[in-house]
Write a protein that holds these residues in place. Structure first.
Motif, PDB file in Angstrom:
ATOM      1  N   ARG A 213       0.780  -1.257  -0.004  1.00 31.39           N
ATOM      2  CA  ARG A 213       0.164   0.156  -0.042  1.00 31.39           C
ATOM      3  C   ARG A 213       0.993   1.364   0.245  1.00 31.39           C
ATOM      4  O   ARG A 213       0.447   2.298  -0.464  1.00 31.39           O
ATOM      5  CB  ARG A 213      -0.793  -0.034   1.178  1.00 31.39           C
ATOM      6  CG  ARG A 213      -2.124  -1.008   1.068  1.00 31.39           C
ATOM      7  CD  ARG A 213      -3.208  -0.513   1.916  1.00 31.39           C
ATOM      8  NE  ARG A 213      -4.335  -1.728   1.740  1.00 31.39           N
ATOM      9  CZ  ARG A 213      -4.545  -2.700   2.265  1.00 31.39           C
ATOM     10  NH1 ARG A 213      -3.903  -3.033   3.533  1.00 31.39           N
ATOM     11  NH2 ARG A 213      -5.601  -3.584   1.966  1.00 31.39           N
ATOM     12  N   PHE A 214       1.915   1.180   0.540  1.00 33.54           N
ATOM     13  CA  PHE A 214       3.000   2.284   0.661  1.00 33.54           C
ATOM     14  C   PHE A 214       3.476   2.743  -0.738  1.00 33.54           C
ATOM     15  O   PHE A 214       3.525   3.858  -1.148  1.00 33.54           O
ATOM     16  CB  PHE A 214       3.953   2.129   1.686  1.00 33.54           C
ATOM     17  CG  PHE A 214       3.728   2.493   3.145  1.00 33.54           C
ATOM     18  CD1 PHE A 214       2.456   3.000   3.439  1.00 33.54           C
ATOM     19  CD2 PHE A 214       4.818   2.403   4.067  1.00 33.54           C
ATOM     20  CE1 PHE A 214       2.238   3.213   4.836  1.00 33.54           C
ATOM     21  CE2 PHE A 214       4.652   2.856   5.632  1.00 33.54           C
ATOM     22  CZ  PHE A 214       3.218   3.187   5.907  1.00 33.54           C
ATOM     23  N   SER A 217       0.783   4.042  -2.772  1.00 32.85           N
ATOM     24  CA  SER A 217       0.498   5.517  -2.512  1.00 32.85           C
ATOM     25  C   SER A 217       1.259   6.402  -3.056  1.00 32.85           C
ATOM     26  O   SER A 217       0.949   7.402  -3.849  1.00 32.85           O
ATOM     27  CB  SER A 217       0.843   5.481  -0.903  1.00 32.85           C
ATOM     28  OG  SER A 217      -0.293   5.186   0.053  1.00 32.85           O
ATOM     29  N   ILE A 218       2.910   5.918  -3.237  1.00 36.31           N
ATOM     30  CA  ILE A 218       3.767   7.059  -3.808  1.00 36.31           C
ATOM     31  C   ILE A 218       3.449   6.976  -5.449  1.00 36.31           C
ATOM     32  O   ILE A 218       3.404   7.971  -5.994  1.00 36.31           O
ATOM     33  CB  ILE A 218       5.326   6.190  -3.513  1.00 36.31           C
ATOM     34  CG1 ILE A 218       5.478   6.330  -2.240  1.00 36.31           C
ATOM     35  CG2 ILE A 218       6.186   7.091  -4.753  1.00 36.31           C
ATOM     36  CD1 ILE A 218       6.816   5.448  -2.022  1.00 36.31           C
ATOM     37  N   GLN A 220       0.332   6.568  -6.824  1.00 39.26           N
ATOM     38  CA  GLN A 220      -0.756   7.398  -7.031  1.00 39.26           C
ATOM     39  C   GLN A 220      -0.423   8.742  -7.102  1.00 39.26           C
ATOM     40  O   GLN A 220      -1.057   9.694  -7.624  1.00 39.26           O
ATOM     41  CB  GLN A 220      -1.713   6.785  -5.903  1.00 39.26           C
ATOM     42  CG  GLN A 220      -2.428   5.683  -6.075  1.00 39.26           C
ATOM     43  CD  GLN A 220      -3.307   5.138  -5.061  1.00 39.26           C
ATOM     44  OE1 GLN A 220      -2.807   5.058  -3.863  1.00 39.26           O
ATOM     45  NE2 GLN A 220      -4.471   4.795  -5.349  1.00 39.26           N
ATOM     46  N   THR A 221       0.347   8.962  -5.788  1.00 41.17           N
ATOM     47  CA  THR A 221       0.713  10.544  -5.583  1.00 41.17           C
ATOM     48  C   THR A 221       1.406  11.305  -6.953  1.00 41.17           C
ATOM     49  O   THR A 221       1.227  12.167  -7.353  1.00 41.17           O
ATOM     50  CB  THR A 221       1.524  10.695  -4.431  1.00 41.17           C
ATOM     51  OG1 THR A 221       0.668  10.248  -3.511  1.00 41.17           O
ATOM     52  CG2 THR A 221       1.855  12.194  -4.155  1.00 41.17           C
TER      53      THR A 221
ATOM     54  N   LEU B 210       0.773  12.626  -0.143  1.00 40.58           N
ATOM     55  CA  LEU B 210       1.722  11.418   0.132  1.00 40.58           C
ATOM     56  C   LEU B 210       1.072  10.903   1.593  1.00 40.58           C
ATOM     57  O   LEU B 210       0.938   9.667   1.931  1.00 40.58           O
ATOM     58  CB  LEU B 210       3.067  11.580   0.060  1.00 40.58           C
ATOM     59  CG  LEU B 210       3.702  10.089   0.021  1.00 40.58           C
ATOM     60  CD1 LEU B 210       3.131   8.809  -1.194  1.00 40.58           C
ATOM     61  CD2 LEU B 210       5.288  10.547  -0.131  1.00 40.58           C
ATOM     62  N   ARG B 213      -2.058   9.375   2.073  1.00 37.01           N
ATOM     63  CA  ARG B 213      -2.218   8.063   1.799  1.00 37.01           C
ATOM     64  C   ARG B 213      -1.431   7.012   2.416  1.00 37.01           C
ATOM     65  O   ARG B 213      -1.944   5.779   2.659  1.00 37.01           O
ATOM     66  CB  ARG B 213      -1.542   7.956   0.129  1.00 37.01           C
ATOM     67  CG  ARG B 213      -2.685   8.773  -0.962  1.00 37.01           C
ATOM     68  CD  ARG B 213      -2.223   8.093  -2.366  1.00 37.01           C
ATOM     69  NE  ARG B 213      -3.196   8.581  -3.126  1.00 37.01           N
ATOM     70  CZ  ARG B 213      -3.279   9.820  -3.899  1.00 37.01           C
ATOM     71  NH1 ARG B 213      -2.127  10.533  -3.883  1.00 37.01           N
ATOM     72  NH2 ARG B 213      -4.203  10.285  -4.567  1.00 37.01           N
TER      73      ARG B 213
END
Lengths: 386, 386
Positions: A213-214, A217-218, A220-221, B210, B213
């Motif tokens: 998930r981390f 997250s990166i 997606q950002t 970030l 998220r």
């Protein structure tokens, strides 16, 4: 989840107008070598900010570290370090200047005769000369990790090095530096950081739910801010998230407990060494072919990436996985990054064989998360990328 | 995004059968004080693993540190540290033992006469006695941060302390320890970590894409693994993600660059001090009322949380935000955690006034991310939680 160890002691100083904080980070009795690249810092005001902050410290300068930091140039800097009895290094630049500074940090303390051995023999540096950084180009994550990649033109080689003694003591990240970066380099930075995450994520499921998930997250950002950064580098919200995402993409966190790939980088480095193609662009050339060639081994993670990052929810696992590769390639192209070797050179015939031969010569018989990519497979991937 | 500084030098050693690595982390010439709690480590085999790993080191023991580490007990340990010329502290336990050890690390080096002043006057410790931890209960994140909370029964106080000198040098996290933790404490740990994330996330949007998220990633992972951890603590995939999520929830990363709240903790601490309610349970009591009372100020983030974490996509911002509070309360209840003060004590009348009075006495006039929660508002929140 695999067992892991994680330690990252770098102090991050992040935000607007933070370069002045240099003053309290470098011991005042240091003799500092200020290292930088082609001199853009003298035009965009960063050099002046650094000099003002270091007004009370003894500083010598060494400029001219090129993109893909070149061994012969760094050896000149090493002479200055030894001759001037330098005690602290300050890198003001992007990944190339910081990587070059890491090599110097290691070489300054190296007892052997030939510093190239640090690279050729992969010698881990336990304690280097202390150094800090002022980051001027978000991309490589070098500002918060202990690795570096050094190029040697003489032998057309590009090799990695590192060790626990090569973390920067501090890194100053002021997102306002982005306003003076050319669009081409911003696109490179976005592509580089994005691929760093892919190398640590696009393998096989191992039950590391949080790390996955981390990583997502990166990704997606970066997807969210990329068009904004390119359109308006003064957009501080986009710039700050871009900068922090690049750092988090390669500071060690998301690779802990999971298998990692890095074949895209290993192959890409050869394209830079052979043709001088920008590092990030070589990744965009290799990644799509690599994922297509290793589709069966990677399709579960490719499908998860499709669903969570690209919102592709229709179709079979194979459908989603394939669509995600297409999305990735399209994303690079939207950034203005070409994704085929023939977009960069017409002299590409024989490249695949040459790279395979080099890997064979170095004994690199199995790249990737399964150590299964033999030189003959690398050859096929490079051909797919023509 | 706000400006921030981040440095976390703790070395994490994570995974199966890692307690034996203690041997290489503590200098062999150390005189170690091994600190633990009620003695469960002697029943579950952790004590034996620690003693085996430290066979070559001089070790003295101090057991009996209670949940909500008690000042008077710690002062006894401090006598041992001084009398025995201890040079290294090793906490083997959960957040209470580790927090107590941080107090001792600070107190051992404190020059003042009364160590309580470290807490009463919020003195930041720049350099404490070195210490490491072996984590036996995932929950507080204390194993990778520099903060602690200490209780003093005599005055019914519970106060926080910290400083850059109070990071553990190393922390060993073996998820297999979870197999011997009672279900009640596992539920507490899940609730504690979940609320830690909420305190750093449930404020107002500030463009930290970030960090948002990452926070959502931890919440999603805790929600995913919670029922599995409670059903079968030998499920290593669930246990390892639970443990790593608890650490990441409060190691500083997700709070960087964003506003933070912490009013739930400040109020919750009073319920522990007054009634002895488990720390995590006080958070589950206060959080829902706090979010309802401050609904207007927090509804944008509540709605984002609703969408991204709970997949609530229908309705207005207000609808989604309110539904997310309900979901949160239901999640706590599904873990077996009661969410009303009257579930824990029938003697609750006057509690709200008492807590408000204490906050007034301490000069705590404005809690929360806007520093706007005055004691009269705190009083209303506590009453809503009856």
């Amino acid at each position: 989840m695999n067992n892991f160890e994680f330690k990252n002691p770098t102090k991050i100083i992040f935000g607007k107008d933070t370069i002045k904080k240099l003053e309290s980070e470098i011991p005042s009795d240091s003799k500092v070598l200020l290292l930088y690249g082609g001199g853009s810092i003298k035009k965009n005001g960063i050099y002046d900010q650094v000099k003002t902050a270091l007004a009370k410290v003894d500083v010598i300068e060494f400029g001219g570290i090129p993109a893909n930091p070149e061994y012969s140039v760094l050896m000149e800097a090493l002479k200055v370090i030894k001759g001037e009895k330098i005690t602290y290094l300050l890198a003001v630049g992007g990944g190339s200047v910081i990587d070059g500074t890491k090599f110097l940090s290691a070489a300054a303390n190296y007892k052997g005769e030939t510093p190239w051995d640090i690279l050729a023999n992969n010698i881990k540096t336990e304690k280097g000369m202390p150094f800090g950084t002022v980051l001027t180009l978000p991309a490589t994550g070098s500002e918060m990790n202990s690795g570096a990649v050094i190029t040697r033109k003489e032998t057309q080689e590009k090799l990695a090095m590192g060790g626990p003694g090569l973390f920067p003591e501090f890194s100053i990240l002021d997102p306002q530096v982005i306003t003076s970066i050319p669009e081409r380099q911003l696109a490179n930075g976005l592509t580089d950081a994005f691929t760093h995450v892919l190398e640590q994520y696009m393998t096989y499921p191992i039950g590391a739910l949080l790390q996955d998930r981390f990583a997502e997250s990166i990704l997606q950002t970066l997807i969210e801010v990329a068009p904004k950064v390119l359109k308006d580098p003064t957009d501080y919200k986009a710039a700050s998230n871009f900068m922090w995402s690049c750092t988090m993409a390669l500071n060690g966190l998301i690779q802990k407990g999971v298998p990692t790939d890095w074949a895209v980088h290993a192959i890409g480095h050869e394209l830079t060494a052979l043709f001088g193609i920008d590092h990030a662009r070589t990744l965009a050339v290799i990644a799509p072919s690599h994922y297509k060639f290793n589709f069966e081994a990677k399709k579960e993670k490719l499908a998860q990436y499709a669903e969570r990052v690209w919102n592709i929810t229709e179709g079979s696992i194979d459908d989603k996985a394939y669509a995600a590769i297409e999305k990735t390639e399209a994303f690079f192209r939207e950034l203005g990054i070409d994704t085929k070797l023939s977009d960069y050179t017409q002299d590409y015939e024989g490249t695949a064989e040459k790279i395979a031969e080099r890997f064979t010569d170095r004994g690199w018989m199995g790249l990737g998360e399964h150590q299964s990519l033999s030189p003959d497979k690398v050859e096929k991937i490079v051909k797919m990328a023509y």
